[in-house]
Write an enzyme that holds these catalytic residues in place. Structure first.
Site, short mmCIF file in Angstrom:
data_model
loop_
_atom_site.label_atom_id
_atom_site.label_comp_id
_atom_site.label_asym_id
_atom_site.label_seq_id
_atom_site.Cartn_x
_atom_site.Cartn_y
_atom_site.Cartn_z
N THR A 1 0.85 -1.18 0.00
CA THR A 1 0.00 0.00 0.00
C THR A 1 0.89 1.24 0.00
O THR A 1 1.93 1.28 0.64
CB THR A 1 -0.97 0.03 1.21
OG1 THR A 1 -1.77 -1.13 1.17
CG2 THR A 1 -1.88 1.24 1.19
N THR B 1 -1.89 2.22 6.36
CA THR B 1 -1.39 1.02 5.70
C THR B 1 -1.40 -0.13 6.68
O THR B 1 -1.19 0.06 7.88
CB THR B 1 0.03 1.24 5.12
OG1 THR B 1 0.57 -0.03 4.75
CG2 THR B 1 0.98 1.91 6.11
N1 GLY Z 1 -4.41 -1.70 3.43
C1 GLY Z 1 -4.73 -2.25 2.19
C2 GLY Z 1 -5.73 -3.31 2.22
O1 GLY Z 1 -5.92 -3.97 3.23
O2 GLY Z 1 -6.36 -3.52 1.23
#
Ligand code: GLY
Length: 307
Positions: free
Chosen positions: A178, A228
């Site tokens: 991410t 994230t």
């Molecule tokens: N943080 C990204 C996801 O879990 O999709």
């Protein structure tokens, strides 16, 4: 007349970064920060800066966003992104797209051109195509490394079954991803942007925190925020708004971030990373995971970490 000293914070994911990728991650995050910073110091908007930094990371296969995104358990690509402009309270996002090279650019089209906030899948792709965005073959965004990571994940699933969860790296050594950026510009405006391939081995159709306003991405006139980590716990803790709640309680941004991450850990269970900046010029990059890839850029400071 400028009313604020610009600040940019970018992240390239939280988790565990393998030793052999650390120096590349650091170089890549530094480059992404420079792209956005150049815009801010020349008087550009926070919105343009966060978009440009995230585009740089979407184009860099080291990160889990755009080119190089992780794959679903059936080997497909489903990317999510969101952009938010604190000044206008504009918000736009895309969910589960596979034919858009830069989902964050598509998010901005949604924010600026449509009467809506979120588009998903084919509808998102067809909508942004009308505004001149080229669609691409998803195979062009899938890297050899992404394929190998999914193969390892599936092998481990065969051996360990439900002990291996989507997002887990079977070797416990390559779990990160991410990308995001938050900025305060010289005019005092805030913006946030986040983009992701999601979590490795996710079920098709699963949506994470990134395009959930108030959870993985948030911006208003007081704070810009990007998270994230594994999306499920970030959504349940509404991490962006939890951080804002801490500020409203009178905490500094630093303390408010700890408050939000502590809530996630104790009430929901789990770890995450976040970056945020406020209209008062406070900024943070915080994590309860082992590593967070991030860079901070102000007029006085340039810090980058992969720690
Ligand atoms: N943080 C990204 C996801 O879990 O999709």
């Amino acid at each position: 007349m400028p009313s604020a000293n610009p600040i940019l914070v970018v992240h390239g994911g939280a988790g565990t970064v393998p030793d052999e990728l650390r120096s590349q991650c650091q170089l890549s995050i530094r480059q992404a920060a420079e792209v956005g910073w150049k815009i801010l110091v020349s008087g550009g908007s926070a919105l343009d800066a966060v978009e440009a930094s995230v585009v740089a990371m979407e184009d860099d296969p080291i990160f889990n966003a755009g080119y190089g995104s992780v794959l679903t358990e059936i080997g497909t690509l489903e990317m999510d992104a969101m952009i938010a402009d604190g000044c206008s309270m504009g918000v736009g996002g895309v969910i589960g797209v596979s034919r858009i090279k830069n989902p964050i650019r598509a998010s901005r089209v949604v924010m600026e051109k449509s009467p809506h906030v979120l588009f998903f899948g084919r509808g998102a792709e067809e909508y942004v195509e009308k505004f001149g965005m080229d669609l691409t073959d998803p195979q062009k965004l899938i890297t050899e490394r992404s394929i190998q990571r999914l193969e390892r994940y599936k092998e481990a699933k065969k051996t360990y079954g439900d002990y291996i969860r989507p997002g887990d790296d079977p070797e416990r050594r390559e779990k990160y991803g991410t990308v995001g950026a938050v900025a305060l510009d010289a005019h005092g405006n805030l913006a946030a942007a986040t983009s992701t391939g999601g979590v490795l081995g996710k079920l098709p159709g699963r949506v994470g925190d990134t395009p959930v306003f108030g959870a993985g991405t948030y911006a208003d006139k007081e704070i810009a925020f990007s998270a994230t980590g594994v999306g499920e716990v970030i959504i349940k803790s509404v991490l962006g708004l939890k951080t804002k709640e801490g500020i409203r309680m009178g905490l500094s941004l630093d303390a408010a971030s700890d408050y939000a991450l502590d809530y996630l850990n104790t009430e929901i269970g789990g770890t995450a990373g976040l970056i945020a900046v406020t209209n008062k010029g406070e900024f943070v990059a915080k994590k309860t995971t082992k590593d967070l890839v991030f860079a901070i850029r102000t007029e006085k400071q340039f810090t980058d970490f992969c720690t």
